[in-house]
Design a protein around this motif. Structure first.
Motif, PDB file in Angstrom:
ATOM      1  N   HIS A   1      38.651  50.619  80.981  1.00 50.56           N
ATOM      2  CA  HIS A   1      39.638  49.944  81.824  1.00 50.56           C
ATOM      3  C   HIS A   1      40.413  49.027  81.018  1.00 50.56           C
ATOM      4  CE1 HIS A   1      41.542  49.172  85.761  1.00 50.56           C
ATOM      5  NE2 HIS A   1      42.139  48.016  85.038  1.00 50.56           N
ATOM      6  N   LYS A   2      41.636  49.324  80.580  1.00 48.39           N
ATOM      7  CA  LYS A   2      42.481  48.217  79.791  1.00 48.39           C
ATOM      8  C   LYS A   2      43.882  48.354  80.433  1.00 48.39           C
ATOM      9  CE  LYS A   2      40.215  47.255  76.096  1.00 48.39           C
ATOM     10  NZ  LYS A   2      39.967  45.936  75.562  1.00 48.39           N
ATOM     11  N   GLY A   3      44.657  47.268  79.970  1.00 49.39           N
ATOM     12  CA  GLY A   3      46.196  47.172  80.830  1.00 49.39           C
ATOM     13  C   GLY A   3      46.060  46.369  82.269  1.00 49.39           C
ATOM     14  N   PHE A   4      46.124  46.972  83.155  1.00 48.85           N
ATOM     15  CA  PHE A   4      46.027  46.571  84.628  1.00 48.85           C
ATOM     16  C   PHE A   4      44.914  45.635  84.731  1.00 48.85           C
ATOM     17  CE2 PHE A   4      45.473  46.864  89.182  1.00 48.85           C
ATOM     18  CZ  PHE A   4      46.604  45.974  89.305  1.00 48.85           C
ATOM     19  N   ALA A   5      44.927  44.153  85.090  1.00 48.18           N
ATOM     20  CA  ALA A   5      43.898  43.375  85.339  1.00 48.18           C
ATOM     21  C   ALA A   5      44.040  43.045  86.665  1.00 48.18           C
ATOM     22  CB  ALA A   5      44.208  42.188  84.344  1.00 48.18           C
ATOM     23  N   LEU A   6      42.844  43.502  87.225  1.00 48.22           N
ATOM     24  CA  LEU A   6      42.398  43.280  88.677  1.00 48.22           C
ATOM     25  C   LEU A   6      41.954  41.775  89.069  1.00 48.22           C
ATOM     26  CD1 LEU A   6      40.230  46.400  89.136  1.00 48.22           C
ATOM     27  CD2 LEU A   6      42.617  45.970  90.308  1.00 48.22           C
ATOM     28  N   PRO A   7      42.027  41.185  90.140  1.00 44.90           N
ATOM     29  CA  PRO A   7      41.429  39.888  90.544  1.00 44.90           C
ATOM     30  C   PRO A   7      39.847  39.485  89.782  1.00 44.90           C
ATOM     31  CG  PRO A   7      42.263  41.065  92.473  1.00 44.90           C
ATOM     32  CD  PRO A   7      42.220  42.012  91.339  1.00 44.90           C
ATOM     33  N   GLY A   8      40.229  38.375  89.140  1.00 42.49           N
ATOM     34  CA  GLY A   8      39.036  37.888  88.220  1.00 42.49           C
ATOM     35  C   GLY A   8      39.064  38.363  86.711  1.00 42.49           C
ATOM     36  N   PHE A   9      39.801  39.154  86.437  1.00 46.56           N
ATOM     37  CA  PHE A   9      39.925  39.822  85.153  1.00 46.56           C
ATOM     38  C   PHE A   9      40.250  38.915  84.248  1.00 46.56           C
ATOM     39  CE2 PHE A   9      39.572  44.764  85.600  1.00 46.56           C
ATOM     40  CZ  PHE A   9      38.308  44.646  86.383  1.00 46.56           C
ATOM     41  N   ASP A  10      39.834  38.830  82.989  1.00 48.91           N
ATOM     42  CA  ASP A  10      40.446  38.096  81.843  1.00 48.91           C
ATOM     43  C   ASP A  10      41.353  38.688  81.012  1.00 48.91           C
ATOM     44  OD1 ASP A  10      40.775  36.943  79.336  1.00 48.91           O
ATOM     45  OD2 ASP A  10      38.625  36.494  78.799  1.00 48.91           O
ATOM     46  N   GLN A  11      42.749  38.491  81.300  1.00 50.80           N
ATOM     47  CA  GLN A  11      43.984  39.348  80.965  1.00 50.80           C
ATOM     48  C   GLN A  11      43.766  39.527  79.306  1.00 50.80           C
ATOM     49  OE1 GLN A  11      46.499  40.888  83.042  1.00 50.80           O
ATOM     50  NE2 GLN A  11      46.519  41.598  81.024  1.00 50.80           N
ATOM     51  N   ARG A  12      43.269  38.398  78.553  1.00 53.40           N
ATOM     52  CA  ARG A  12      43.220  38.652  77.319  1.00 53.40           C
ATOM     53  C   ARG A  12      42.392  39.841  76.649  1.00 53.40           C
ATOM     54  NH1 ARG A  12      40.230  33.003  76.006  1.00 53.40           N
ATOM     55  NH2 ARG A  12      39.056  34.109  77.769  1.00 53.40           N
ATOM     56  N   ALA A  13      41.510  40.154  77.548  1.00 55.12           N
ATOM     57  CA  ALA A  13      40.504  41.334  77.214  1.00 55.12           C
ATOM     58  C   ALA A  13      41.168  42.771  77.818  1.00 55.12           C
ATOM     59  CB  ALA A  13      39.153  41.012  77.548  1.00 55.12           C
ATOM     60  N   ALA A  14      42.050  42.541  78.607  1.00 54.10           N
ATOM     61  CA  ALA A  14      42.611  43.743  79.174  1.00 54.10           C
ATOM     62  C   ALA A  14      43.657  44.438  78.149  1.00 54.10           C
ATOM     63  CB  ALA A  14      43.399  43.385  80.307  1.00 54.10           C
ATOM     64  N   THR A  15      44.092  43.807  76.990  1.00 54.96           N
ATOM     65  CA  THR A  15      44.879  44.333  76.216  1.00 54.96           C
ATOM     66  C   THR A  15      44.050  45.379  75.209  1.00 54.96           C
ATOM     67  OG1 THR A  15      46.238  43.968  74.031  1.00 54.96           O
ATOM     68  CG2 THR A  15      44.374  42.300  74.489  1.00 54.96           C
TER      69      THR A  15
END
Length: 378
Positions: free
Chosen positions: A338-352
């Motif tokens: 899962h990349k891109g869209f960050a759900l609640p609690g997600f580390d947005q940096r690692a969503a890239t």
């Protein structure tokens, strides 16, 4: 000096008048005849007019439901989906028609099982294969509802299938029975159960096969869909279909017991346990396990403990993916992340997805096509 009143009265007076054109409130999917000005377009057919009227009416209903202005709602993906739904509902084609899978009102986004009245029209085109590569359901009777209250609240409040806020409102049916919110169950989480999974995927759509995926929680006792329950769903679908219509992915959390990228150089406390669990699951569910699911942005510390594939933690996980494949060749070296869209609690940096390329390049001669692990970016 700029003349802010160059067109009409003051901006604070009503009705508002501007020197720029107002944003359109037209529905996004337009099926009316058009022209490039080289010829006069033909008159719209009755079907085309009906499609536009139905889409406009449904957009109006849904924008009121979500408290949006029309000009804002028609710019959403929901409005586009309603446009395609209206085409399907009016045309009622011989193949792949979804208009039948609806409630008596035929409203978009309010699908209910129609008692097989027309559902047999949900057929595929000759040779058409529809593969849902990421699908979910939960175990409504699991301990996660007690041990994982944040995920429970998220499911009950956000998803239209389970929420009276974003989905259908509760009420009383014509036969006097009580209808819950969302898809209709009294317990909102029951709307996300195995029963509804089978109904939505294989009855109310033309899906040919599916991958049953997981949500980010480890250990398994806290997961809304423990792997044993997922395996039961896979067996149920395949037994009913008398063919392999569903396979599954298993969740892996290599960063469990660490600060993830916030603590570089630190080996996650439960990394070895997660890797060993991969081998155990391969041995136990090898007949249906077809890949590994990760959420790089998820970690023990909300918003701050994600991880990347091109780190020591990531490479340890990817090496284990290959090790499992060597021991169990029927389990392909596939990673769905899962990349891109960050759900609640997600580390947005690692969503890239910036780590996908380097990680794939790290294994230049393994698997087809040229990528060692079918790294799939959502």
């Amino acid at each position: 000096m700029i003349d802010w009143k160059r067109n009409g009265p003051s901006m604070t007076s009503k009705p508002y008048r501007h020197s720029w054109e107002d944003m359109s409130e037209t529905v996004p999917v337009d099926v009316l005849p058009c022209s490039n000005d080289e010829y006069f377009p033909p008159a719209p057919s009755a079907e085309q007019i009906a499609i536009m009227e139905l889409a406009s009416k449904e957009c109006e209903r849904m924008r009121r439901k979500f408290g949006l202005s029309r000009r804002n709602f028609v710019r959403t993906a929901a409005a586009t989906a309603i446009g395609f739904w209206a085409i399907d509902a009016v045309r009622r084609g011989s193949w792949g028609n979804y208009g039948w899978a609806s409630s008596a009102t035929l409203d978009a986004c309010d699908l209910e099982f129609d008692g097989k009245r027309g559902a047999e029209s949900l057929l595929n085109l000759p040779g058409e294969f529809i593969f849902d590569v990421q699908s979910h359901h939960v175990d409504p009777h699991g301990m996660w509802r007690v041990t994982n209250p944040a995920i429970h609240a998220f499911f009950a409040a956000i998803w239209p299938q389970s929420s009276a806020l974003t989905g259908d409102q509760p009420g009383v049916r014509e036969d006097g029975s009580i209808r819950g919110g969302g898809a209709g169950e009294i317990d909102p989480i029951e709307n996300l159960s195995r029963y509804h999974y089978l109904k939505e995927i294989f009855l109310d759509s033309a899906t040919s096969a599916s991958v049953l995926s997981v949500v980010p929680t480890s250990p398994d006792t806290n997961n809304p869909l423990p792997l044993s329950e997922a395996a039961l769903t896979v067996h149920t679908v395949n037994d009913l279909a008398r063919s392999k219509r569903t396979v599954m992915h298993a969740f892996v959390m290599p960063n469990r017991g660490s600060g993830g990228n916030s603590t570089p150089g630190m080996k996650p406390l439960f990394l070895d346990a997660e890797l060993e669990m991969m081998m155990q699951r391969a041995e136990q569910y090898g007949d249906m396990l077809r890949g590994w699911k990760t959420y790089c942005a998820w970690g023990d510390i909300p918003y701050a403990s994600g991880w990347f594939f091109d780190t020591d933690t990531g490479y340890a996980f990817l090496e284990q993916v290959l090790a499992v494949h060597r021991k169990h060749p029927n389990i392909p070296p596939v990673v769905a992340t899962h990349k891109g869209f960050a759900l609640p609690g997600f580390d947005q940096r690692a969503a890239t997805p910036r780590d996908i390329g380097p990680a794939a390049k790290h294994y230049p001669r393994r698997a087809v096509p040229r990528l060692p692990l079918g790294l799939r970016h959502r």
